[in-house]
Design a protein around this motif. Sequence first.
Motif, short mmCIF file in Angstrom:
data_model
loop_
_atom_site.label_atom_id
_atom_site.label_comp_id
_atom_site.label_asym_id
_atom_site.label_seq_id
_atom_site.Cartn_x
_atom_site.Cartn_y
_atom_site.Cartn_z
N UNK A 35 34.04 33.12 34.00
CA UNK A 35 34.50 34.31 33.26
C UNK A 35 33.31 35.06 32.66
N UNK A 36 32.34 34.33 32.16
CA UNK A 36 31.15 34.95 31.60
C UNK A 36 30.38 35.73 32.67
N UNK A 37 30.24 35.14 33.85
CA UNK A 37 29.55 35.85 34.95
C UNK A 37 30.33 37.09 35.36
N UNK A 38 31.64 36.99 35.45
CA UNK A 38 32.46 38.14 35.82
C UNK A 38 32.34 39.25 34.77
N UNK A 40 29.83 39.73 32.73
CA UNK A 40 28.48 40.27 32.84
C UNK A 40 28.39 41.23 34.03
N UNK A 41 29.01 40.86 35.18
CA UNK A 41 29.01 41.71 36.37
C UNK A 41 29.74 43.02 36.10
N UNK A 47 27.58 49.94 33.36
CA UNK A 47 26.31 50.59 33.01
C UNK A 47 25.78 51.42 34.17
N UNK A 48 25.92 50.92 35.39
CA UNK A 48 25.46 51.67 36.57
C UNK A 48 26.28 52.95 36.73
#
Length: 137
Positions: A35-38, A40-41, A47-48
């Motif tokens: 969940x943390x990686x998702x 962050x992604x 941001x992009x």
Amino acid sequence: MVLRLLAGVGSSGSETSVDEKKRRRMNSNRESARRSRMKKQKHLQDLIAEMGRLERERKEMLSICDDKTKGHLILEAENGALLAEKTALAGYLGHLEALMIRKFKEAGGQCSGVQEPWQVHCPPLHVAASNTGVFRI
């Protein structure tokens, strides 16, 4: 073995319970990391996207600024031309005024004789250009 004795765990059923807790905790940690990686992604993608939007907005503002600058330069050139024309017309007006005064004095200070249609049948008025560009009498 020492841990089991200290913890008061002595049977194989209890050992299975500890292994089960350990396995559930590992799975929970994996899921939390996923969940943390998702998250962050997703944040990176947001941001992009915002960077792209801001870059487009920046380009649009630069284009507007360029257009305004070009318009300003055109207006400055027109203003310069109008100021030069005003100066030339004020000089021409001064010349005409001097000519009228000279003709009036040559006529003896009185209006007489045949005059052109644009001439006034009386002494000429003092006409000067004012600072506002409007003629004063």
